[in-house]
Design an enzyme around this catalytic site. Structure first.
Site, PDB file in Angstrom:
ATOM      1  N   LYS A 136      -2.963   5.012  -2.814  1.00  0.00           N
ATOM      2  CA  LYS A 136      -3.983   5.888  -2.255  1.00  0.00           C
ATOM      3  C   LYS A 136      -4.274   6.996  -3.270  1.00  0.00           C
ATOM      4  O   LYS A 136      -3.363   7.495  -3.944  1.00  0.00           O
ATOM      5  CB  LYS A 136      -3.503   6.506  -0.947  1.00  0.00           C
ATOM      6  CG  LYS A 136      -3.161   5.496   0.146  1.00  0.00           C
ATOM      7  CD  LYS A 136      -4.395   4.945   0.813  1.00  0.00           C
ATOM      8  CE  LYS A 136      -4.035   4.068   2.009  1.00  0.00           C
ATOM      9  NZ  LYS A 136      -5.227   3.616   2.755  1.00  0.00           N
ATOM     10  N   ASP A 161     -14.441  -0.662   2.941  1.00  0.00           N
ATOM     11  CA  ASP A 161     -13.526  -0.702   4.081  1.00  0.00           C
ATOM     12  C   ASP A 161     -14.218  -0.028   5.264  1.00  0.00           C
ATOM     13  O   ASP A 161     -14.914  -0.675   6.036  1.00  0.00           O
ATOM     14  CB  ASP A 161     -12.218   0.005   3.682  1.00  0.00           C
ATOM     15  CG  ASP A 161     -11.210   0.152   4.830  1.00  0.00           C
ATOM     16  OD1 ASP A 161     -11.527  -0.194   5.972  1.00  0.00           O
ATOM     17  OD2 ASP A 161     -10.094   0.633   4.582  1.00  0.00           O
ATOM     18  N   SER A 180       0.851  -1.184   0.000  1.00  0.00           N
ATOM     19  CA  SER A 180       0.000   0.000   0.000  1.00  0.00           C
ATOM     20  C   SER A 180       0.889   1.237   0.000  1.00  0.00           C
ATOM     21  O   SER A 180       1.724   1.405   0.896  1.00  0.00           O
ATOM     22  CB  SER A 180      -0.911   0.005   1.223  1.00  0.00           C
ATOM     23  OG  SER A 180      -1.697   1.169   1.262  1.00  0.00           O
ATOM     24  N   LYS A 235     -10.418  -5.200   8.193  1.00  0.00           N
ATOM     25  CA  LYS A 235      -9.383  -4.849   9.158  1.00  0.00           C
ATOM     26  C   LYS A 235      -9.886  -5.397  10.495  1.00  0.00           C
ATOM     27  O   LYS A 235     -10.883  -4.891  11.039  1.00  0.00           O
ATOM     28  CB  LYS A 235      -9.179  -3.342   9.227  1.00  0.00           C
ATOM     29  CG  LYS A 235      -8.551  -2.735   7.972  1.00  0.00           C
ATOM     30  CD  LYS A 235      -8.284  -1.254   8.184  1.00  0.00           C
ATOM     31  CE  LYS A 235      -7.477  -0.657   7.035  1.00  0.00           C
ATOM     32  NZ  LYS A 235      -8.326  -0.263   5.892  1.00  0.00           N
ATOM     33  N   GLY A 242      -4.733  -3.097   6.726  1.00  0.00           N
ATOM     34  CA  GLY A 242      -3.860  -2.725   7.833  1.00  0.00           C
ATOM     35  C   GLY A 242      -4.023  -1.279   8.246  1.00  0.00           C
ATOM     36  O   GLY A 242      -4.573  -0.455   7.509  1.00  0.00           O
ATOM     37  N   LYS A 266      -1.143  -1.232  -4.382  1.00  0.00           N
ATOM     38  CA  LYS A 266      -2.283  -0.367  -4.111  1.00  0.00           C
ATOM     39  C   LYS A 266      -1.780   1.053  -3.912  1.00  0.00           C
ATOM     40  O   LYS A 266      -0.811   1.261  -3.171  1.00  0.00           O
ATOM     41  CB  LYS A 266      -3.040  -0.819  -2.852  1.00  0.00           C
ATOM     42  CG  LYS A 266      -4.229   0.081  -2.511  1.00  0.00           C
ATOM     43  CD  LYS A 266      -5.011  -0.464  -1.336  1.00  0.00           C
ATOM     44  CE  LYS A 266      -4.510   0.072  -0.010  1.00  0.00           C
ATOM     45  NZ  LYS A 266      -5.391  -0.317   1.108  1.00  0.00           N
ATOM     46  N   ASP A 318      -7.233   3.150  -3.523  1.00  0.00           N
ATOM     47  CA  ASP A 318      -7.952   3.314  -2.259  1.00  0.00           C
ATOM     48  C   ASP A 318      -8.206   4.802  -2.051  1.00  0.00           C
ATOM     49  O   ASP A 318      -7.264   5.590  -1.929  1.00  0.00           O
ATOM     50  CB  ASP A 318      -7.117   2.749  -1.115  1.00  0.00           C
ATOM     51  CG  ASP A 318      -7.806   2.866   0.240  1.00  0.00           C
ATOM     52  OD1 ASP A 318      -8.975   3.300   0.283  1.00  0.00           O
ATOM     53  OD2 ASP A 318      -7.169   2.523   1.254  1.00  0.00           O
ATOM     54  N   GLU A 345     -11.285   0.928  -3.712  1.00  0.00           N
ATOM     55  CA  GLU A 345     -11.597   0.777  -2.292  1.00  0.00           C
ATOM     56  C   GLU A 345     -12.188   2.059  -1.711  1.00  0.00           C
ATOM     57  O   GLU A 345     -11.639   3.143  -1.895  1.00  0.00           O
ATOM     58  CB  GLU A 345     -10.305   0.398  -1.554  1.00  0.00           C
ATOM     59  CG  GLU A 345     -10.498   0.034  -0.102  1.00  0.00           C
ATOM     60  CD  GLU A 345      -9.192  -0.357   0.565  1.00  0.00           C
ATOM     61  OE1 GLU A 345      -9.181  -0.456   1.798  1.00  0.00           O
ATOM     62  OE2 GLU A 345      -8.185  -0.569  -0.146  1.00  0.00           O
TER      63      GLU A 345
END
Length: 371
Positions: free
Chosen positions: A165, A240, A137, A264, A292, A163, A190, A215
């Protein structure tokens, strides 16, 4: 389990570099570590991976300390003998919300329970894998060349999925650049709830790039508008923040709000609720993966255990110990194999030794409660 002591540790560490998401930057990482001791002398460790402020969640270091010290500790003191983590789950239902605080203590009980059973945690929870796949990530870099260097390093390490952000202004361009350079590598984005339905055109544009999933694109508590967006785009939506328990998972499924779920364990309140969501996903063939929250090596152990469950179908956000922090507080550290997997420890409990002296070097405050 006959508990005699609960220790609440406010732990603070400086990260190697800033990690940025759509809701802010993190350089100093605060978290809550939980240490329980049984009358036999056996110990259990857990982590409530809250933040110093209410950014990802309304829970903070200070709310977690309050809930654990003033409510959960009283419940444990009243009962003292806790048969197993499922019993604990039932006892703390009286506390509404505060999932991470409840999870931190539950994790410590899982570790203790597994050690008393002399079994590795992943077998206790029904895990079926001795290796788990890891994905990388990457925070919001804001520099395309720097982003490519990060991805190069991640792929060299063997991570099986990338992944990134995203936020408004940092979304289509980085995805386009990644596809131009790396082709069809497993890739997802995400948003951490940074967009609204007015931004649907961005996600229709992202549809062109064959992403594994998008996400949490919309509001962190939303299920309804995600169902509208999912009907408008081809790329699977993965929820999420919107999924705090199995009831949210069921409602989102009925609405058609998602096709994939990120669990998570701390966000949903612990491994018991993780298992409840997993059973629902198994019944409806919903693919899962484990997310995470910048955990220490203690919290990472529970990610690893959860990632061994059979419905975990995508690489999970489990970075190496050395990625975020200069000093690891467990031994051995979590080290990625060359094929992008972690070996799941067969040792009883969480499978790693906790280095108490190293924790104390970075401790802001400790609260010891006799039970």
């Amino acid at each position: 389990m006959e508990l005699v002591k609960l220790e609440i540790i406010h732990y603070r560490a400086t990260m190697k570099e800033v990690f940025e998401t759509s809701f802010g930057k993190t350089r100093i990482r605060d978290t809550i570590l939980i240490h329980v001791i049984d009358y036999s002398g056996e110990e259990g460790w857990g982590e409530a991976p809250v933040d110093i402020g209410p950014w990802y969640s309304y829970e903070t270091v200070y709310t977690a300390i309050h809930i654990i010290k003033d409510y959960i500790a009283s419940i444990l003191a009243k009962h003292r003998v806790i048969r197993d983590p499922w019993q604990y789950y039932g006892l703390v239902k009286i506390v509404r919300g505060h999932n991470m605080a409840k999870a931190g203590v539950e994790f410590a009980l899982w570790d203790l329970y597994s050690k008393l059973q002399n079994k590795p945690l992943y077998k206790i929870v029904g895990g079926v894998k001795n290796k788990v796949e890891a994905g990388l990530s990457i925070g919001i870099i804001g520099d395309l060349d720097k982003l490519i260097r990060y991805i190069d390093k991640g792929l060299e390490k063997g991570y099986r999925r990338i992944k990134i952000k995203i936020k408004p202004g940092w979304d289509v361009d980085p995805v386009k650049r990644i596809r131009e350079i790396y082709g069809d590598i497993p890739l997802q984005v995400d948003a951490n709830a940074a967009y609204t339905l007015d931004d649907a055109y961005i996600f229709r544009e992202l549809d062109k790039y064959g992403l594994l999933m998008i996400e949490q694109p919309l509001h962190y508590d939303d299920l309804y508008e995600h169902s509208i967006l999912q009907r408008e785009i081809k790329t699977p939506i993965c929820l999420d923040e919107s999924i705090k328990n199995v009831h949210d998972a069921k409602a989102g499924y009925a609405l058609g709000s998602y096709k994939i779920l990120n669990i998570k364990p701390a966000r949903v309140g612990g491994l018991v609720e993780t298992l409840r969501i997993h059973e629902f996903a198994k019944k409806h063939n919903i693919p899962l993966w484990i997310g995470g929250l910048l955990e220490t090596g203690i919290g990472r152990a529970f990610q690893i255990a959860a990632a061994t469950l059979p419905m975990i179908k995508y690489p999970s956000d489990i970075s190496e110990s050395t990625r975020f922090y200069e000093e690891e507080i467990v031994e051995p550290p979590w080290t990625l194999n060359k094929d992008g997997t972690y070996n799941v420890p067969d040792k009883a409990g969480i499978g790693v030794d906790v280095l108490y002296e190293k924790i104390m070097k970075h401790t802001v405050k400790t609260i010891n409660i006799k039970l």
